[in-house]
Design an enzyme around this catalytic site. Structure first.
Site, PDB file in Angstrom:
ATOM      1  N   SER A 150       0.832  -1.195   0.000  1.00  0.00           N
ATOM      2  CA  SER A 150       0.000   0.000   0.000  1.00  0.00           C
ATOM      3  C   SER A 150       0.868   1.247   0.000  1.00  0.00           C
ATOM      4  O   SER A 150       1.799   1.361   0.809  1.00  0.00           O
ATOM      5  CB  SER A 150      -0.891  -0.014   1.249  1.00  0.00           C
ATOM      6  OG  SER A 150      -1.613   1.192   1.380  1.00  0.00           O
ATOM      7  N   SER A 151       0.601   2.175  -0.920  1.00  0.00           N
ATOM      8  CA  SER A 151       1.317   3.448  -0.995  1.00  0.00           C
ATOM      9  C   SER A 151       2.816   3.197  -1.170  1.00  0.00           C
ATOM     10  O   SER A 151       3.227   2.659  -2.200  1.00  0.00           O
ATOM     11  CB  SER A 151       1.009   4.304   0.229  1.00  0.00           C
ATOM     12  OG  SER A 151       1.453   5.628   0.049  1.00  0.00           O
ATOM     13  N   SER A 152       3.645   3.515  -0.181  1.00  0.00           N
ATOM     14  CA  SER A 152       5.079   3.238  -0.304  1.00  0.00           C
ATOM     15  C   SER A 152       5.323   1.760  -0.591  1.00  0.00           C
ATOM     16  O   SER A 152       6.185   1.401  -1.404  1.00  0.00           O
ATOM     17  CB  SER A 152       5.787   3.643   0.992  1.00  0.00           C
ATOM     18  OG  SER A 152       7.131   3.233   0.994  1.00  0.00           O
ATOM     19  N   MET A 155       4.541   1.116  -4.191  1.00  0.00           N
ATOM     20  CA  MET A 155       5.637   1.583  -5.038  1.00  0.00           C
ATOM     21  C   MET A 155       6.765   0.561  -5.065  1.00  0.00           C
ATOM     22  O   MET A 155       7.355   0.279  -6.114  1.00  0.00           O
ATOM     23  CB  MET A 155       6.139   2.933  -4.523  1.00  0.00           C
ATOM     24  CG  MET A 155       5.081   4.036  -4.515  1.00  0.00           C
ATOM     25  SD  MET A 155       5.644   5.509  -3.603  1.00  0.00           S
ATOM     26  CE  MET A 155       4.110   6.438  -3.487  1.00  0.00           C
ATOM     27  N   PHE A 174      -1.323  -1.208  -4.520  1.00  0.00           N
ATOM     28  CA  PHE A 174      -2.329  -0.276  -4.020  1.00  0.00           C
ATOM     29  C   PHE A 174      -1.717   1.116  -3.918  1.00  0.00           C
ATOM     30  O   PHE A 174      -0.733   1.327  -3.216  1.00  0.00           O
ATOM     31  CB  PHE A 174      -2.826  -0.716  -2.638  1.00  0.00           C
ATOM     32  CG  PHE A 174      -3.617  -1.988  -2.640  1.00  0.00           C
ATOM     33  CD1 PHE A 174      -4.987  -1.980  -2.877  1.00  0.00           C
ATOM     34  CD2 PHE A 174      -2.987  -3.207  -2.418  1.00  0.00           C
ATOM     35  CE1 PHE A 174      -5.719  -3.159  -2.881  1.00  0.00           C
ATOM     36  CE2 PHE A 174      -3.713  -4.392  -2.418  1.00  0.00           C
ATOM     37  CZ  PHE A 174      -5.078  -4.371  -2.659  1.00  0.00           C
TER      38      PHE A 174
END
Length: 427
Positions: A150-152, A155, A174
């Protein structure tokens, strides 16, 4: 071609004392989250937590699940549905914790040259070491290794899929950004970043070339990719979902036009991109109305289904009987500042159940002065003047008696950073 156990053994034989010492580390206890130290090469300095379900096949699949900035492996374990799905389908979950400190808190490295180079070190290499540990210690299936975040963490998922296509069979991202979106560390904070300022627009060929350059000469199969984003995400702009789609469809040589479009739920739109054989290589899911708040309830299951893990044999064991949760009781909550970049700041809210388990919660506070919410995730939030009210979104409402759900929800605030007194009311 995916690695075989013979090839893995040959590689391991050359790792000398570091790996020999790691192999002596005891496996984590089943059906509980355990920290693993000395798992192998760890250039990123990550921490590793491991969830091994009681019932699993002889060669279980492996899922790496990664938190967002300011979070932790333990927090993502308690704040997502992957461990419960592991119990159901018999796969092992690895929960890394990032240690790189940025203006957004501790985040997974996706900006350094090392993080963009296969074998270059940093966090991606540490995650691969964790996977290899599970393969050694638990007989994990090297052909069924998956990654999500999720997020970081999302990535970092894109980075791992680009750098190690021979390790991972598929990934679910995500709220991520394309691989190589961040130019360097200075580009990472949101107020200065070209990547997340809403204007990043490269050609599909350029994005695809970045992936191909990550592992020059690689000609084996590429991991399938699932991409998620909220249509109202302002922290990692929704526009970057399209950039991710362009990157991965180009890598697979697919059209930019989806093969099919459907709605798994009324507010989710899924676009699928299949190859000539009909195999879906890329799918992109928009969560309409959602901000920087994924995964939400049911999304982890759709990711597990995309991986094919819902077809796993959990090993023929018995499933513990369902029990009626105890009635709800009191609760407390605290706000933590996990990032401060001057023009804004990020806060995480930890919720602790009292003597009785929670099935849901409502949090209320009043800002001390000059603060407001810029965005929020993992809660239904309303604001009236300086008063903020937040309610759980279902999956993060259940907390065992006496336990704390770390980063139960989070937000980006404007004005001076503050730690207001929070009133917690059970649902």
């Amino acid at each position: 071609m995916k690695r075989t156990r013979t090839a893995l053994a040959a590689v391991l034989s050359g790792l000398l004392l570091v790996t020999a010492w790691a192999a002596l580390a005891p496996p984590a206890a089943a059906a509980s989250l355990q920290e693993v130290t000395g798992f192998g090469d760890n250039p990123g300095g990550l921490r590793m937590h491991l969830y091994v379900p009681d019932t699993r096949p002889a060669e279980p699949a492996i899922l790496v699940a990664m938190h967002g900035c300011g979070g932790s492996g333990t927090g993502f374990y308690s704040g997502s549905e992957f461990a419960a799905l592991a119990d159901q389908y018999g796969f092992i979950v690895v929960y890394p914790t990032a240690t790189k400190q940025t203006a957004m808190g501790n985040c997974f490295d996706v900006w350094s040259a090392a993080s963009k180079t296969r074998g270059g070190g940093s966090d991606p290499a540490s995650v691969v070491s964790m996977v290899e540990y599970v393969e050694r210690q638990y007989g994990g299936d090297p052909d069924r290794v998956f990654v999500t975040g999720s997020s970081s963490g999302g990535m970092e998922t894109n980075a791992l899929l680009a750098l190690y296509p021979d390790v991972f069979a598929a990934g679910s991202v995500f709220m991520g950004v394309p691989f190589t979106c961040f130019a360097n560390e200075a580009d990472f904070p949101p107020q200065t970043s070209r990547c997340v300022n809403g204007a990043m627009d490269r050609t599909p060929q350029s994005w695809g070339d970045s992936v191909r350059a990550a592992y020059p000469g690689y000609s084996g199969p590429r991991p399938r990719v699932q991409l998620w984003h909220g249509s109202q995400d302002t922290l990692v702009p929704y526009q970057l979902l399209q950039e991710e789609v362009e990157q991965w469809t180009n890598v697979f040589g697919l059209s930019q036009n989806p093969t099919t479009t459907d709605r798994p739920q009324s507010n989710w739109e899924r676009k699928r991109f299949a190859d000539a054989s009909g195999t879906v290589r890329v799918e992109a899911v928009t969560a309409f109305g959602a901000g920087h708040s994924l995964p939400q309830g049911g999304m982890a299951r759709l990711a597990v289904e995309f991986f094919g893990l819902h077809q796993s044999d959990p090993g023929g064991g018995t499933t513990p009987p369902e029990t009626t949760p105890p009635p709800t009781g009191g609760c407390t909550a605290t706000v933590r500042t996990v990032g401060n970049w001057g023009s804004g700041w990020q806060g995480d809210v930890d919720v602790t159940a009292g003597a009785r388990a929670l099935t849901g919660w409502t949090l209320t506070w009043t800002w001390p002065g000059g603060q407001s919410l810029a965005s929020s995730w993992n809660a239904q939030v309303t604001a009236s003047g300086s008063t903020v009210t937040a309610r759980d979104v279902g999956w993060n409402g259940a907390i065992a008696a006496g336990q704390t759900r770390t980063a139960a929800w989070g937000f980006v605030g404007s004005g001076p950073a503050a730690t207001p007194t929070v009133t917690c009311t059970p649902a």
